[in-house]
Write a protein that holds these residues in place. Structure first.
Motif, PDB file in Angstrom:
ATOM      1  N   VAL A  23     -15.209 -14.071  19.314  1.00 52.60           N
ATOM      2  CA  VAL A  23     -16.238 -14.687  18.466  1.00 52.60           C
ATOM      3  C   VAL A  23     -17.256 -13.636  18.015  1.00 52.60           C
ATOM      4  O   VAL A  23     -17.642 -13.607  16.841  1.00 52.60           O
ATOM      5  N   ALA A  24     -17.667 -12.746  18.905  1.00 53.75           N
ATOM      6  CA  ALA A  24     -18.621 -11.700  18.538  1.00 53.75           C
ATOM      7  C   ALA A  24     -18.052 -10.820  17.428  1.00 53.75           C
ATOM      8  O   ALA A  24     -18.743 -10.525  16.443  1.00 53.75           O
ATOM      9  N   SER A  25     -16.805 -10.425  17.570  1.00 55.03           N
ATOM     10  CA  SER A  25     -16.153  -9.587  16.565  1.00 55.03           C
ATOM     11  C   SER A  25     -16.086 -10.303  15.218  1.00 55.03           C
ATOM     12  O   SER A  25     -16.377  -9.714  14.171  1.00 55.03           O
ATOM     13  N   LYS A  26     -15.733 -11.575  15.246  1.00 60.24           N
ATOM     14  CA  LYS A  26     -15.652 -12.344  14.002  1.00 60.24           C
ATOM     15  C   LYS A  26     -17.024 -12.572  13.388  1.00 60.24           C
ATOM     16  O   LYS A  26     -17.165 -12.567  12.161  1.00 60.24           O
ATOM     17  N   MET A  27     -18.041 -12.752  14.217  1.00 57.20           N
ATOM     18  CA  MET A  27     -19.406 -12.922  13.692  1.00 57.20           C
ATOM     19  C   MET A  27     -19.858 -11.653  12.975  1.00 57.20           C
ATOM     20  O   MET A  27     -20.434 -11.719  11.894  1.00 57.20           O
ATOM     21  N   ILE A  28     -19.574 -10.515  13.576  1.00 55.05           N
ATOM     22  CA  ILE A  28     -19.948  -9.230  12.967  1.00 55.05           C
ATOM     23  C   ILE A  28     -19.256  -9.044  11.621  1.00 55.05           C
ATOM     24  O   ILE A  28     -19.838  -8.525  10.670  1.00 55.05           O
ATOM     25  N   ALA A  29     -18.016  -9.478  11.530  1.00 56.10           N
ATOM     26  CA  ALA A  29     -17.211  -9.275  10.324  1.00 56.10           C
ATOM     27  C   ALA A  29     -17.596 -10.215   9.174  1.00 56.10           C
ATOM     28  O   ALA A  29     -17.183  -9.973   8.033  1.00 56.10           O
ATOM     29  N   LYS A  30     -18.373 -11.253   9.455  1.00 50.95           N
ATOM     30  CA  LYS A  30     -18.753 -12.187   8.390  1.00 50.95           C
ATOM     31  C   LYS A  30     -19.632 -11.470   7.375  1.00 50.95           C
ATOM     32  O   LYS A  30     -20.559 -10.746   7.731  1.00 50.95           O
ATOM     33  N   PRO A  31     -19.336 -11.660   6.074  1.00 48.64           N
ATOM     34  CA  PRO A  31     -20.048 -10.906   5.040  1.00 48.64           C
ATOM     35  C   PRO A  31     -21.480 -11.376   4.773  1.00 48.64           C
ATOM     36  O   PRO A  31     -22.287 -10.612   4.252  1.00 48.64           O
ATOM     37  N   ASP A  33     -24.935 -14.167   6.112  1.00 54.33           N
ATOM     38  CA  ASP A  33     -25.508 -15.013   7.157  1.00 54.33           C
ATOM     39  C   ASP A  33     -24.969 -16.436   7.042  1.00 54.33           C
ATOM     40  O   ASP A  33     -24.745 -17.107   8.045  1.00 54.33           O
ATOM     41  N   ARG A  34     -24.760 -16.882   5.808  1.00 52.85           N
ATOM     42  CA  ARG A  34     -24.245 -18.227   5.591  1.00 52.85           C
ATOM     43  C   ARG A  34     -22.829 -18.366   6.170  1.00 52.85           C
ATOM     44  O   ARG A  34     -22.500 -19.375   6.802  1.00 52.85           O
ATOM     45  N   ALA A  35     -22.003 -17.367   5.962  1.00 53.44           N
ATOM     46  CA  ALA A  35     -20.641 -17.387   6.503  1.00 53.44           C
ATOM     47  C   ALA A  35     -20.675 -17.373   8.032  1.00 53.44           C
ATOM     48  O   ALA A  35     -19.901 -18.072   8.682  1.00 53.44           O
ATOM     49  N   ALA A  36     -21.570 -16.582   8.599  1.00 49.59           N
ATOM     50  CA  ALA A  36     -21.701 -16.513  10.057  1.00 49.59           C
ATOM     51  C   ALA A  36     -22.170 -17.861  10.619  1.00 49.59           C
ATOM     52  O   ALA A  36     -21.665 -18.326  11.632  1.00 49.59           O
ATOM     53  N   ALA A  37     -23.121 -18.499   9.930  1.00 48.93           N
ATOM     54  CA  ALA A  37     -23.621 -19.806  10.376  1.00 48.93           C
ATOM     55  C   ALA A  37     -22.519 -20.859  10.308  1.00 48.93           C
ATOM     56  O   ALA A  37     -22.389 -21.705  11.206  1.00 48.93           O
ATOM     57  N   SER A  38     -21.722 -20.807   9.263  1.00 51.36           N
ATOM     58  CA  SER A  38     -20.614 -21.751   9.120  1.00 51.36           C
ATOM     59  C   SER A  38     -19.594 -21.551  10.244  1.00 51.36           C
ATOM     60  O   SER A  38     -19.113 -22.523  10.840  1.00 51.36           O
ATOM     61  N   ARG A  40     -20.189 -20.246  13.176  1.00 54.52           N
ATOM     62  CA  ARG A  40     -20.838 -20.697  14.414  1.00 54.52           C
ATOM     63  C   ARG A  40     -20.723 -22.216  14.547  1.00 54.52           C
ATOM     64  O   ARG A  40     -20.409 -22.730  15.620  1.00 54.52           O
ATOM     65  N   ASP A  41     -20.950 -22.938  13.463  1.00 56.35           N
ATOM     66  CA  ASP A  41     -20.822 -24.399  13.488  1.00 56.35           C
ATOM     67  C   ASP A  41     -19.399 -24.818  13.858  1.00 56.35           C
ATOM     68  O   ASP A  41     -19.199 -25.756  14.632  1.00 56.35           O
ATOM     69  N   GLN A  42     -18.408 -24.119  13.311  1.00 56.72           N
ATOM     70  CA  GLN A  42     -17.004 -24.429  13.614  1.00 56.72           C
ATOM     71  C   GLN A  42     -16.709 -24.214  15.097  1.00 56.72           C
ATOM     72  O   GLN A  42     -16.045 -25.038  15.742  1.00 56.72           O
ATOM     73  N   VAL A  43     -17.201 -23.108  15.635  1.00 58.02           N
ATOM     74  CA  VAL A  43     -16.986 -22.802  17.056  1.00 58.02           C
ATOM     75  C   VAL A  43     -17.673 -23.862  17.917  1.00 58.02           C
ATOM     76  O   VAL A  43     -17.088 -24.374  18.878  1.00 58.02           O
ATOM     77  N   ASN A  44     -18.921 -24.201  17.568  1.00 55.69           N
ATOM     78  CA  ASN A  44     -19.653 -25.233  18.321  1.00 55.69           C
ATOM     79  C   ASN A  44     -18.885 -26.548  18.334  1.00 55.69           C
ATOM     80  O   ASN A  44     -18.723 -27.163  19.389  1.00 55.69           O
TER      81      ASN A  44
END
Length: 91
Positions: A23-31, A33-38, A40-44
């Motif tokens: 998850v950390a690696s995928k969060m870093i790779a998100k282009p 903040d909106r993509a990272a938040a989305s 994160r919501d999916q993981v939650n």
């Protein structure tokens, strides 16, 4: 007559090292903040579904999610501190 009740003991989310690193690696790779938040919501949502199916109460779910995301944040910091790329290879 004895009555026993089952107690669900969740596997601590902070012990899911592979999941945390992924998850950390995928969060870093998100282009963005909106993509990272989305993401994160999916993981939650996925983790909540999994814990609900296991019979874990809402308070414990909240605690586990908070601990998990703290561990993800720590992993992101570790990755940047070491100078690793999101794929885990040294830059």
């Amino acid at each position: 007559m004895l009555t026993q009740t089952a107690v669900t003991i969740p596997f601590p989310q902070t012990r899911r090292i592979g999941k945390i690193r992924d998850v950390a690696s995928k969060m870093i790779a998100k282009p963005t903040d909106r993509a990272a938040a989305s993401y994160r919501d999916q993981v939650n949502e996925a983790m909540i579904r999994q814990m609900t199916r296991a019979g874990i109460d809402e308070t414990t779910q909240d605690e586990q999610l908070s601990a998990f995301w703290s561990a993800v944040q720590a992993e992101i910091i570790r990755i940047f501190h070491r100078g690793d790329s999101p794929g885990g290879h040294a830059a």
